[in-house]
Design an enzyme around this catalytic site. Structure first.
Site, mmCIF file in Angstrom:
data_model
loop_
_atom_site.group_PDB
_atom_site.id
_atom_site.type_symbol
_atom_site.label_atom_id
_atom_site.label_comp_id
_atom_site.label_asym_id
_atom_site.label_seq_id
_atom_site.Cartn_x
_atom_site.Cartn_y
_atom_site.Cartn_z
ATOM 1 N N ASP A 1 0.907 -1.111 0.066
ATOM 2 C CA ASP A 1 -0.050 0.101 -0.109
ATOM 3 C C ASP A 1 0.988 1.146 -0.011
ATOM 4 O O ASP A 1 1.481 1.503 0.896
ATOM 5 C CB ASP A 1 -0.901 -0.138 1.363
ATOM 6 C CG ASP A 1 -1.859 1.117 1.048
ATOM 7 O OD1 ASP A 1 -1.585 2.226 0.514
ATOM 8 O OD2 ASP A 1 -3.097 0.899 2.058
ATOM 9 N N HIS A 2 1.000 1.717 -1.153
ATOM 10 C CA HIS A 2 2.183 2.896 -1.286
ATOM 11 C C HIS A 2 1.787 3.978 -0.399
ATOM 12 O O HIS A 2 2.930 4.736 0.009
ATOM 13 C CB HIS A 2 2.268 3.284 -2.895
ATOM 14 C CG HIS A 2 0.989 4.226 -3.345
ATOM 15 N ND1 HIS A 2 0.235 3.655 -3.904
ATOM 16 C CD2 HIS A 2 1.007 5.613 -3.251
ATOM 17 C CE1 HIS A 2 -0.858 4.790 -4.080
ATOM 18 N NE2 HIS A 2 -0.212 5.891 -3.938
ATOM 19 N N HIS B 1 -6.078 2.610 1.283
ATOM 20 C CA HIS B 1 -5.279 3.652 1.847
ATOM 21 C C HIS B 1 -5.747 4.308 2.794
ATOM 22 O O HIS B 1 -5.212 4.591 3.928
ATOM 23 C CB HIS B 1 -5.077 4.755 0.501
ATOM 24 C CG HIS B 1 -4.230 4.126 -0.564
ATOM 25 N ND1 HIS B 1 -3.518 3.060 -0.713
ATOM 26 C CD2 HIS B 1 -4.587 4.521 -1.895
ATOM 27 C CE1 HIS B 1 -3.239 2.960 -1.768
ATOM 28 N NE2 HIS B 1 -3.648 3.634 -2.657
#
Length: 529
Positions: A200-201, A263
């Protein structure tokens, strides 16, 4: 004397900046010719090489369906890095990074691809004279995740007797709770959970990590971090752009699946989690799972008052007139996919009972911003309010993730003059100013951590399923005839009765739909985007 001079001139703001060692590794990118690899992964690898953060023995292998020679793929890698890197590439560093890059062409279900991959991996080890860790990065369409995982296991590439093997899986991790569970089952049938890194950037952004630092390393915040002092929390992820050329993906996903399910719920966890016993991967992730489990699952009766969706119409954004979602290229006629989603959630535990957590995300809003705003309760008594201090507002801590990473704290201060008149002022910390460096891209941190085997910033299997447990009822409700905004299954003449209202719309470039105001408690308001 020379040593003393060096100490005297050392920049104190760089103290503590360091790179942890990474074992010799071969990184394999499945989907290496795709957009994510070109825009994010390859530039991230270059910047890690530029900073000396890659291991001395590092090799890259690209796997994709398109047929091409090793040299052609290297040229494509160079072009992508020169175009998308956050810093201008140094020719010698770039040449060194790409010197040994290999490419394998074929479909992801073809055993011949994995046989060729095994040969290349063994060849690098033979040349190095030692075992090399292996990291498989799945930068492909989601339907290929189980295919690749099964093939890696079927071709005995899921383990190595003398080195570590890891698999990095991009989002989305399923599109429903059932799909997420099935994908977890398939992945964990081949790999151990300690080998799996679900990316999950957002978690690689410095400000997300700073959330834990601000909370747990500063005595002034943690005593106030509870329902007694905090009035509400707002988490916003707004984008100025539309869907661009991503209609195929976006229309099947929508705003809730695209950002909130992963996110934004992760950001909520960082705000609400209890202090972990230790800052290990398991310690941090255990506390995040507890937060997700404390969020009540919404019933069909709850959802209309707790969740709002909408779709952007024509408007003005980025200095030009822009079309509405239904006029975008590739969007099906009459699509009811939401481009805006907002939720009001509660965390039912001792620390947060009664505190609303507002989450909102949308395309074609007024500007690009991702932030967490923590609003404290107002002071109980204003002795000087009669003197015109109408600008007094509750203290607010705002952590900005983009476009400029930093933290601001809103305080009340007296305006210079003879009268006691108060106005809000901001104290600000900007990452780049404080550390005299550009904040690294999130993928740089996450790729390094995955190669090191540090899973702190990656989601665990039970975390993913807990996130879907919250969002799945909303997804199903919006797709059902229970939802009053769901259009009739069989279009025809308008029904004169009060059946299906139109899906809420908002003008491109605006603050979002008016309907989102209905989620707020009396006295609360959305922050301006």
């Amino acid at each position: 004397m020379a040593a003393a001079a060096s100490t005297d001139t050392e920049n104190p703001l760089t103290a503590g900046l360091e790179r942890l060692p990474v074992a010799p590794t071969t990184l394999v990118i499945f989907g290496a010719t795709g957009d994510l690899a070109k825009r994010k992964l390859l530039p991230a690898l270059y910047n890690l090489a530029h900073e000396g953060a890659l291991p001395e023995r590092f090799h890259l292998i690209g796997v994709s369906r398109k047929g091409k020679e090793h040299e052609d793929f290297r040229a494509e890698c160079e072009e992508a890095i020169r175009r998308f890197s956050r810093r201008k590439p140094d020719d010698s560093v770039l040449a060194s990074l790409l010197e040994t890059v290999k490419y394998i062409a074929g479909t992801f279900d073809d055993d011949a691809v994995y046989a060729a991959l095994g040969q290349e991996l063994d060849g690098f080890e033979k040349e190095a004279g030692e075992p090399l860790n292996r990291a498989f990065y799945l930068s492909t369409a989601p339907q290929f995740f189980p295919v690749i995982v099964d093939a890696l296991g079927g071709n005995q590439l899921d383990h190595h007797e003398d080195a570590q093997v890891r698999v990095i899986i991009e989002k989305p991790f399923g599109t429903t709770l059932e799909e997420a569970r099935e994908l977890n089952r398939r992945v964990l049938a081949t790999f151990d959970e300690t080998q799996v890194f679900r990316i999950d950037h957002y978690l690689g952004k410095e400000t997300v990590q700073n959330m834990m630092a601000f909370r747990f390393a500063n005595g002034m915040f943690e005593p106030l971090w509870n329902r007694n002092y905090i009035d509400s929390v707002q988490i916003t992820a707004a984008e100025e752009i539309g869907i661009g050329s991503r209609a195929d993906y976006y229309d099947a996903a929508g705003a809730l699946r695209d950002l909130i399910q992963n996110h934004m719920l992760q950001l909520l966890c960082h705000v609400a989690m209890e202090p972990p016993v230790s800052f290990t991967a398991e310690g941090v992730r255990n506390e995040k799972v507890k937060v997700l489990q404390a969020i009540p699952q919404l019933s069909a009766a709850d959802i209309p008052g707790m969740a709002v969706r909408a779709q952007y119409g024509p408007g003005h954004a980025g200095g030009e007139d822009v079309p509405g979602y239904l006029e975008e290229e590739g969007v099906p006629e009459g699509s009811i996919t939401e481009t805006y989603a907002a939720l009001r959630l509660e965390v039912d535990n001792w620390r947060w009972a009664g505190v609303p957590f507002y989450l909102r995300t949308g395309k074609r809003l007024a500007r690009k911003v991702t932030e967490i705003a923590v609003t404290l309760k107002p002071v109980p008594h204003l002795a000087f309010s009669q003197h015109g201090s109408l600008g007094v507002q509750p203290n607010q801590l705002v952590l900005t993730l983009q476009p400029n990473e930093g933290v601001s704290l809103r305080l009340g201060a007296k305006i210079p003059g003879t009268r006691m008149i108060i106005r809000p002022v901001n104290m600000e910390f900007l990452y780049g100013t404080a550390f005299l460096s550009q904040s690294p891209e999130a993928y740089e941190r996450l790729i390094t951590d995955a190669m090191r085997g540090d899973a702190t910033l990656f989601t665990r299997n039970d975390e993913v399923e807990a996130q879907w447990r919250i969002c799945d009822p909303i997804v199903k409700y919006w797709a059902s005839d229970l939802d009053p905004t769901h259009p009739p299954a069989h279009p025809g003449p308008p029904d004169p009765g009060p059946t299906h209202p139109v899906l809420p719309k908002y003008e491109a470039g605006s603050q979002g739909p008016r309907e989102a105001e209905g989620l707020l408690r009396e006295g609360d308001r959305w922050r301006a985007i």
